[in-house]
Each structure stands twice: as structure tokens, then as C-alpha cells.
Design a protein around this motif. Sequence first.
Motif, PDB file in Angstrom:
ATOM      1  N   VAL A 287      46.577   5.505  55.810  1.00  0.00           N
ATOM      2  CA  VAL A 287      47.804   5.844  56.534  1.00  0.00           C
ATOM      3  C   VAL A 287      47.844   7.336  56.839  1.00  0.00           C
ATOM      4  N   SER A 288      48.537   7.647  57.895  1.00  0.00           N
ATOM      5  CA  SER A 288      48.782   9.024  58.290  1.00  0.00           C
ATOM      6  C   SER A 288      50.264   9.137  58.605  1.00  0.00           C
ATOM      7  N   HIS A 289      50.770  10.345  58.606  1.00  0.00           N
ATOM      8  CA  HIS A 289      52.154  10.547  59.020  1.00  0.00           C
ATOM      9  C   HIS A 289      52.259  11.829  59.829  1.00  0.00           C
ATOM     10  N   VAL A 290      53.338  11.934  60.561  1.00  0.00           N
ATOM     11  CA  VAL A 290      53.596  13.117  61.370  1.00  0.00           C
ATOM     12  C   VAL A 290      54.568  13.990  60.602  1.00  0.00           C
ATOM     13  N   ALA A 291      54.193  15.255  60.422  1.00  0.00           N
ATOM     14  CA  ALA A 291      55.073  16.213  59.736  1.00  0.00           C
ATOM     15  C   ALA A 291      55.530  17.235  60.761  1.00  0.00           C
ATOM     16  N   PHE A 292      56.800  17.568  60.735  1.00  0.00           N
ATOM     17  CA  PHE A 292      57.305  18.592  61.642  1.00  0.00           C
ATOM     18  C   PHE A 292      58.428  19.358  60.972  1.00  0.00           C
ATOM     19  N   ARG A 293      58.641  20.566  61.459  1.00  0.00           N
ATOM     20  CA  ARG A 293      59.679  21.433  60.911  1.00  0.00           C
ATOM     21  C   ARG A 293      60.495  21.972  62.084  1.00  0.00           C
ATOM     22  N   PHE A 294      61.798  21.984  61.902  1.00  0.00           N
ATOM     23  CA  PHE A 294      62.707  22.497  62.922  1.00  0.00           C
ATOM     24  C   PHE A 294      63.351  23.781  62.443  1.00  0.00           C
ATOM     25  N   ARG A 295      63.742  24.608  63.392  1.00  0.00           N
ATOM     26  CA  ARG A 295      64.535  25.799  63.094  1.00  0.00           C
ATOM     27  C   ARG A 295      65.772  25.728  63.963  1.00  0.00           C
ATOM     28  N   LYS A 296      66.948  25.744  63.321  1.00  0.00           N
ATOM     29  CA  LYS A 296      68.219  25.649  64.028  1.00  0.00           C
ATOM     30  C   LYS A 296      68.978  26.952  63.870  1.00  0.00           C
ATOM     31  N   THR A 297      69.567  27.401  64.950  1.00  0.00           N
ATOM     32  CA  THR A 297      70.469  28.541  64.874  1.00  0.00           C
ATOM     33  C   THR A 297      71.788  28.101  65.478  1.00  0.00           C
ATOM     34  N   GLY A 298      72.870  28.632  64.950  1.00  0.00           N
ATOM     35  CA  GLY A 298      74.193  28.276  65.450  1.00  0.00           C
ATOM     36  C   GLY A 298      75.008  27.573  64.386  1.00  0.00           C
ATOM     37  N   GLU A 299      76.284  27.494  64.645  1.00  0.00           N
ATOM     38  CA  GLU A 299      77.232  26.944  63.666  1.00  0.00           C
ATOM     39  C   GLU A 299      77.721  25.555  64.056  1.00  0.00           C
ATOM     40  N   ARG A 300      76.822  24.712  64.523  1.00  0.00           N
ATOM     41  CA  ARG A 300      77.235  23.365  64.881  1.00  0.00           C
ATOM     42  C   ARG A 300      76.107  22.415  64.526  1.00  0.00           C
ATOM     43  N   SER A 301      76.437  21.156  64.291  1.00  0.00           N
ATOM     44  CA  SER A 301      75.438  20.158  63.920  1.00  0.00           C
ATOM     45  C   SER A 301      74.608  19.750  65.125  1.00  0.00           C
ATOM     46  N   VAL A 302      73.387  19.336  64.844  1.00  0.00           N
ATOM     47  CA  VAL A 302      72.497  18.813  65.867  1.00  0.00           C
ATOM     48  C   VAL A 302      72.062  17.436  65.406  1.00  0.00           C
ATOM     49  N   LEU A 303      72.185  16.468  66.282  1.00  0.00           N
ATOM     50  CA  LEU A 303      71.819  15.101  65.971  1.00  0.00           C
ATOM     51  C   LEU A 303      70.816  14.652  67.008  1.00  0.00           C
ATOM     52  N   GLY A 304      69.739  14.016  66.596  1.00  0.00           N
ATOM     53  CA  GLY A 304      68.747  13.598  67.569  1.00  0.00           C
ATOM     54  C   GLY A 304      67.839  12.519  67.030  1.00  0.00           C
ATOM     55  N   VAL A 305      66.943  12.079  67.873  1.00  0.00           N
ATOM     56  CA  VAL A 305      65.967  11.054  67.527  1.00  0.00           C
ATOM     57  C   VAL A 305      64.586  11.608  67.852  1.00  0.00           C
ATOM     58  N   ALA A 306      63.670  11.493  66.919  1.00  0.00           N
ATOM     59  CA  ALA A 306      62.290  11.927  67.156  1.00  0.00           C
ATOM     60  C   ALA A 306      61.460  10.689  67.489  1.00  0.00           C
ATOM     61  N   ASN A 307      60.860  10.682  68.664  1.00  0.00           N
ATOM     62  CA  ASN A 307      59.966   9.583  69.065  1.00  0.00           C
ATOM     63  C   ASN A 307      58.531  10.048  68.879  1.00  0.00           C
ATOM     64  N   VAL A 308      57.757   9.282  68.134  1.00  0.00           N
ATOM     65  CA  VAL A 308      56.364   9.601  67.890  1.00  0.00           C
ATOM     66  C   VAL A 308      55.527   8.471  68.471  1.00  0.00           C
ATOM     67  N   PHE A 309      54.563   8.815  69.332  1.00  0.00           N
ATOM     68  CA  PHE A 309      53.693   7.830  69.956  1.00  0.00           C
ATOM     69  C   PHE A 309      52.266   8.072  69.468  1.00  0.00           C
ATOM     70  N   CYS A 310      51.610   7.006  69.084  1.00  0.00           N
ATOM     71  CA  CYS A 310      50.232   7.109  68.603  1.00  0.00           C
ATOM     72  C   CYS A 310      49.322   6.278  69.491  1.00  0.00           C
ATOM     73  N   GLU A 311      48.172   6.806  69.743  1.00  0.00           N
ATOM     74  CA  GLU A 311      47.170   6.083  70.510  1.00  0.00           C
ATOM     75  C   GLU A 311      45.979   5.828  69.612  1.00  0.00           C
ATOM     76  N   ASP A 312      45.316   4.715  69.830  1.00  0.00           N
ATOM     77  CA  ASP A 312      44.118   4.392  69.070  1.00  0.00           C
ATOM     78  C   ASP A 312      42.974   5.265  69.580  1.00  0.00           C
ATOM     79  N   SER A 313      42.423   6.103  68.711  1.00  0.00           N
ATOM     80  CA  SER A 313      41.368   7.015  69.135  1.00  0.00           C
ATOM     81  C   SER A 313      39.977   6.397  69.023  1.00  0.00           C
ATOM     82  N   GLY A 314      39.891   5.211  68.522  1.00  0.00           N
ATOM     83  CA  GLY A 314      38.575   4.626  68.337  1.00  0.00           C
ATOM     84  C   GLY A 314      38.504   3.325  68.977  1.00  0.00           C
TER      85      GLY A 314
END
Length: 183
Positions: A156-183
Motif C-alpha cells: 500500500v501507498s498513501h498520499v501525504a500533504f501539508r497545508f498552510r493557512k493564514t487568516g482568522e476563518r475556517s477553511v473546509l474542502g475536499v481533497a481528490n486524489v487520482f491514481c494511475e496504474d504505472s505498470g
Amino acid sequence: RVEHVFVRNSSNRPQAYRFGWRHVAMTEDGKVVNLDKEGMDVVPGYRPLSDYVHFSPRRVKLAPGETQRVSILVQRSPEMEEGEYRSHFHVMREPNSSGEGAVPEEGAGNAASVNIKLNISRAIPVYLYHGSIPEVSLAVEDVRVVHGGKRGEKDVSHVAFRFRKTGERSVLGVANVFCEDSG
């Protein structure tokens, strides 16, 4: 101002639902805190909106396939501080009291049974801004695929990511990750 949420009974039997507020906040270090637990500390910057947003009805019983509209009313107060208020609108399916779903214990004939009832619920984040809406920015600092580990016989593999937020309000979102078969 009034908004509406629709709840549908997608099961094949009558079902009761109860509605309420849940108060969940995230600390600056990313820890999620359930503020409804008795004795929980206040999270700096968290303002619950449950004092200013009301809903009706509080409980419904729906026939199979039936839909209920829940009205949500915003009532601002002159004492409100400027800023963001948030809580989670909680929809909880009440457990059925019938013995449906009971599974007899192995080797016990019909003398004993095990009954598991799931208490299904959903929480929808609700935000209210009072005064001017503050600016916010969100940047992706690091995205990478991390290989390694096993789940059963599969690598198994996973996608790791880090965000940096500035400002005094919440951020809500969805992360879509697409994988392709490399072999």
C-alpha cells in the motif's frame, strides 16, 4: 434568515431521527476536541453558533422513503462579537427496539442470541459569520506519495500533504486524489 436541511429515511422500515448541536473544535496544533464532553477546556477562538441558530423540528419519525424538511433559523443578537461562529448540526437515527437482526449464538440453538444495533449519525458543519468576513488563504506546502506498508497481501501507498493557512476563518474542502496504474 431561514435555511433548510432535508432528511430522508432510505431504509425499508419506519425510523425516528433526533436533531441537535455538537460542538467540535480544532486546536492550533491540529488536535480535534469534542467540547460537549463534560470538563473540556475552551478552545481559543471557538464560538458556538447554537445560541444564535435554532431549528425545528427536534425529532421526527419517518416512514420508509419519506423525507422531512428541517428549518434552520438564524437569530443574530446585538451582543454578538464580530467573527466566525460554528457548530455541527447532528442528525442521529434512533435505534429500533425490535429484535430484528438478532443472530443466534453458535451451538446454542434458539436459546441465546447476539443483537448488534448501530447508532448511525451524521454531523454537518454549520458556519455563521457576523460582521465582515475575514480574508483567508490556503497553500499546499508539500505533496508526496509515500510507498511502503502492507494491508493483507497487498503493498500500500498513501498520499501525504501539508497545508498552510493564514487568516482568522475556517477553511473546509475536499481533497481528490487520482491514481494511475504505472505498470
